[in-house]
Design an enzyme around this catalytic site. Sequence first.
Site, PDB file in Angstrom:
ATOM      1  N   GLU A 186     -26.691  61.504 -77.031  1.00  0.00           N
ATOM      2  CA  GLU A 186     -27.276  60.608 -75.758  1.00  0.00           C
ATOM      3  C   GLU A 186     -26.417  59.593 -75.270  1.00  0.00           C
ATOM      4  O   GLU A 186     -26.373  59.493 -73.903  1.00  0.00           O
ATOM      5  CB  GLU A 186     -28.736  59.801 -76.322  1.00  0.00           C
ATOM      6  N   PHE A 241     -43.616  56.728 -86.354  1.00  0.00           N
ATOM      7  CA  PHE A 241     -42.416  57.463 -86.628  1.00  0.00           C
ATOM      8  C   PHE A 241     -41.603  57.340 -85.146  1.00  0.00           C
ATOM      9  O   PHE A 241     -42.172  57.685 -84.158  1.00  0.00           O
ATOM     10  CB  PHE A 241     -42.736  58.992 -87.002  1.00  0.00           C
ATOM     11  N   GLN A 242     -40.287  57.021 -85.484  1.00  0.00           N
ATOM     12  CA  GLN A 242     -39.315  57.312 -84.379  1.00  0.00           C
ATOM     13  C   GLN A 242     -39.767  55.943 -83.154  1.00  0.00           C
ATOM     14  O   GLN A 242     -39.359  56.309 -82.077  1.00  0.00           O
ATOM     15  CB  GLN A 242     -38.991  58.486 -83.430  1.00  0.00           C
ATOM     16  N   LYS A 277     -45.554  58.373 -74.891  1.00  0.00           N
ATOM     17  CA  LYS A 277     -45.972  59.858 -74.667  1.00  0.00           C
ATOM     18  C   LYS A 277     -47.245  60.147 -74.087  1.00  0.00           C
ATOM     19  O   LYS A 277     -47.303  60.996 -72.890  1.00  0.00           O
ATOM     20  CB  LYS A 277     -45.912  60.521 -76.017  1.00  0.00           C
ATOM     21  N   MET A 332      -3.315  50.881 -78.085  1.00  0.00           N
ATOM     22  CA  MET A 332      -3.425  49.614 -77.461  1.00  0.00           C
ATOM     23  C   MET A 332      -3.326  48.439 -78.671  1.00  0.00           C
ATOM     24  O   MET A 332      -2.956  47.658 -78.615  1.00  0.00           O
ATOM     25  CB  MET A 332      -4.715  49.622 -76.655  1.00  0.00           C
TER      26      MET A 332
HETATM   27  C1  LIG Z   1     -15.852  51.997 -78.972  1.00  0.00           C
HETATM   28  C2  LIG Z   1     -14.620  50.993 -79.108  1.00  0.00           C
HETATM   29  N1  LIG Z   1     -14.124  50.805 -80.185  1.00  0.00           N
HETATM   30  C3  LIG Z   1     -12.905  49.986 -80.454  1.00  0.00           C
HETATM   31  C4  LIG Z   1     -12.283  49.547 -79.173  1.00  0.00           C
HETATM   32  C5  LIG Z   1     -10.933  48.635 -79.252  1.00  0.00           C
HETATM   33  N2  LIG Z   1      -9.815  49.401 -78.852  1.00  0.00           N
HETATM   34  C6  LIG Z   1      -9.426  49.260 -77.649  1.00  0.00           C
HETATM   35  S1  LIG Z   1      -8.114  50.226 -77.356  1.00  0.00           S
HETATM   36  C7  LIG Z   1      -8.366  51.073 -78.625  1.00  0.00           C
HETATM   37  C8  LIG Z   1      -7.283  52.228 -79.077  1.00  0.00           C
HETATM   38  C9  LIG Z   1      -7.368  53.232 -78.286  1.00  0.00           C
HETATM   39  O1  LIG Z   1      -6.378  54.617 -78.826  1.00  0.00           O
HETATM   40  P1  LIG Z   1      -6.272  55.722 -78.161  1.00  0.00           P
HETATM   41  O2  LIG Z   1      -7.686  56.260 -77.558  1.00  0.00           O
HETATM   42  O3  LIG Z   1      -5.593  56.543 -78.951  1.00  0.00           O
HETATM   43  O4  LIG Z   1      -5.772  55.305 -76.821  1.00  0.00           O
HETATM   44  P2  LIG Z   1      -4.170  54.657 -76.484  1.00  0.00           P
HETATM   45  O5  LIG Z   1      -4.299  53.436 -76.798  1.00  0.00           O
HETATM   46  O6  LIG Z   1      -3.434  55.141 -77.988  1.00  0.00           O
HETATM   47  O7  LIG Z   1      -3.865  55.386 -75.194  1.00  0.00           O
HETATM   48  C10 LIG Z   1      -9.063  50.275 -79.395  1.00  0.00           C
HETATM   49  C11 LIG Z   1      -9.443  50.964 -81.014  1.00  0.00           C
HETATM   50  C12 LIG Z   1     -12.917  49.984 -78.117  1.00  0.00           C
HETATM   51  N3  LIG Z   1     -12.371  49.486 -76.808  1.00  0.00           N
HETATM   52  N4  LIG Z   1     -13.951  50.511 -77.830  1.00  0.00           N
END
Ligand SMILES: Cc1ncc(C[n+]2csc(CCOP(=O)(O)OP(=O)(O)O)c2C)c(N)n1
Lengths: 167, 588
Positions: free
Chosen positions: B41, B103-104, B153, B459
């Site tokens: 979802e 439930f749910q 529902k 990042m």
């Molecule tokens: C749902 C979620 N969890 C954690 C983060 C923190 N976060 C920001 S950028 C990143 C790394 C992303 O890695 P990747 O998808 O491999 O992209 P890259 O930076 O390597 O291009 C993380 C963990 C986030 N933005 N969103």
Amino acid sequence: MSDVKLPTHSHAISALVQNETGTINRLVSMFRRRGISLASFNAGDCEQPGYSRLTITVNGDDSVLGQTIKQMEKLIDVVECQDLAPDDRVMREVALVSYYPSQISREAVLAVASEYEAKIEHDTENCLVLQYTGPVRLVEKYLEAMQTFPVREIVRSGPCVLKVSDQ
Amino acid sequence: MEALVRQGVDTIFGYPGGVVLPLYDEMLNWPQVKHVLVRHEQCAAHMADGYARATGRVGVCLATSGPGATNLVTGIATAIMDSIPMVAITGNVNSAAIGKDAFQETDIQGITIPITKHNYLVTDVNDLPRVLEEAFFLANTGRKGPVLVDIPKDVFIAMTDAPFPDKVERRGYKLAGAPPVEQVDVVAKLIAEAKKPVIIAGAGVIWSRSWESLRELAEKAQIPVINSLLGLGSFPRDHELSLGMMGMHGEAAGTLAVQEADLVMGIGMRFDDRLTGNTNAFAENAKIVHFDLDPSEIGKTVRPVAWVEGDLAESLKMLVPKVAEKRHDEWVAQVKKWQNEYPLVVPTGKFLSRTVLNSLNQHAGAHAIFSTDVGQHQMWTAQFIKFTQPYHFLSSGGLGTMGYGFPAAIGAKFAHPDKEVWAIVGDGGFQMTLQELQTAVEYEVNVKICLLNNGYLGMVRQWQELFYDNRYSSVEMGSPNFGKLADAYGLKYFQCSRVEDLEETLKQASAHDGPVLCEFVVEMEENVFPMVPAGKSNSNVIMDPALTNGEDYNAVHASWETGHGRRVPGAESEHTSDDVYASGTVTK
Ligand SMILES: Cc1ncc(C[n+]2csc(CCOP(=O)(O)OP(=O)(O)O)c2C)c(N)n1
Ligand SMILES: [Mg+2]
């Protein structure tokens, strides 16, 4: 009795809101989320069916107040909302104080109460309840005086505010 | 269903369950509305969001009670942060069972209060026509945003003769009126007085469809235009007054221009912390002017000297004729000098994410829709894809939701079957929502996935490198064999790890009729520059070390002079053999 000025950093906001499921929740949630601390929050029916009028007091400088009002107005339920200055409002609060009659000098307590024109609302062997309604600062002075005796419980309603200005 | 058809909804993204059975049954009678069955979802919400960002219309998603509804939460939060018009419909248990831990059962209304523009729990079927009409109206007017309607529902099953209202009226919801003329006059005067003005244009320009006015304004008074991340596309990147993106990883020229400017006009943007850096040191020499639809944004983070509240479609139209024709040649020359001094660069001799994106820009930048996930690749996309049109850049700016990119691209493709749609994703984020590969294959959604696999949560790794003394903690990220994965799902797969294969890979990926997963195995430790460290002043922008460390690089500029990148005046010019991805640029 004339209204008493709150310290400048405290504001009384009056708001008209449409009642729906979640309305109060939505307001309180917004305050919590944005870190706006509420000194009091009061809601009740008003002259318009389906709507409530609220009184909210917040502490903070003008920028906090400005954000509070703008964020409130942004909520779909809020019809109108304004910060009412002391000259534009009547603001009152109710305070209830109870005592164990056995622990106090009844005459002394009632003497203080009558100075404020507080009323006896309940009077039994185990419980004496006095009610006072007045401006917030007088409520505070009143409670200070009443606490020179050993109180059982105190409850305050929080202030209610009504607009009196012409606009 | 009638409500949806009335609203012109042609596609909804959803997932069934017990309490929405009546609606799913009724759906069979309404073939004009396409229901897309997702695999999670969260992705239904992201697809609705992608659909909305690519069209400017309301995206609709649907989930059952309890876990179905809570799975929408990330997608709804993503939408509110970026003011995306969305209607989320959830089922709930029978009205009589609400509050009894049935439930749910979950209090999805309570849960989503802080992340919706408004939400409803409908307990009386006679309210349903009005509520649905209102939900669409609220989502798509004023400052847009997600609206959730929770329907028990029994209310789904009940019948009503209650009519749809002709007009939505809520006493507490007033649309902005015409902006006050005096406020507009003040701004016109400030523009007349300014010597070094800049505009920072945000997504508000797109949602109010006022990019024409923005362009007129910029051209008339010769004001350079910077975009917020989500404002990309509101001003053509190949326009000579465009400075690209502003912010933590914005292009240096824009960042420096704002710090040096005497007038900074924020238009349809919210001076977000990722853009301003330390607000105390933001645009220190400038008078700040703010145009926004939402009065609560004015003065929220920075203090403007003048502002115009209201719909940009009106306020900008009012402003343009009041602004006198004007030139700021010296200022524009200064800004261009910065652009030449601190260009975006693609170091040569390595296979970098930047290498891929620069090439992808030349390949499809002018016409395709790009959605991104979150991370380094997102910033590089914003830097290297030169957006020239609105509704072509879909990215989770405010919430920064990993997992957004791929499903959003699917949503956009449903909205625009004739357009090329690319999802730019990292190896981390793609693994959060890649189960939607099945959705793409099943519905033959022709999206192109550009997976930039650097083997890291890039990042986060960059921050650990720069601010935590190279101490890498839980950022190395294993991945499945993406070729086998693509096989398992039954979609086309390319892998590319050399510059020589890049052009051909992109060509074949575009040409293939169907979803494609392109895995680019890129350099692992590549950093995004320029960079303003979090909380620091924009004046502390760190430039790309490649500019000074003697590395060979190609400077990449937007394309107003050569069509693809531009020669750096003054640099000794010598074309590289890699003209393919750097045509018109030079090697240092
Ligand atoms: C749902 C979620 N969890 C954690 C983060 C923190 N976060 C920001 S950028 C990143 C790394 C992303 O890695 P990747 O998808 O491999 O992209 P890259 O930076 O390597 O291009 C993380 C963990 C986030 N933005 N969103
Ligand atoms: Mg990565």
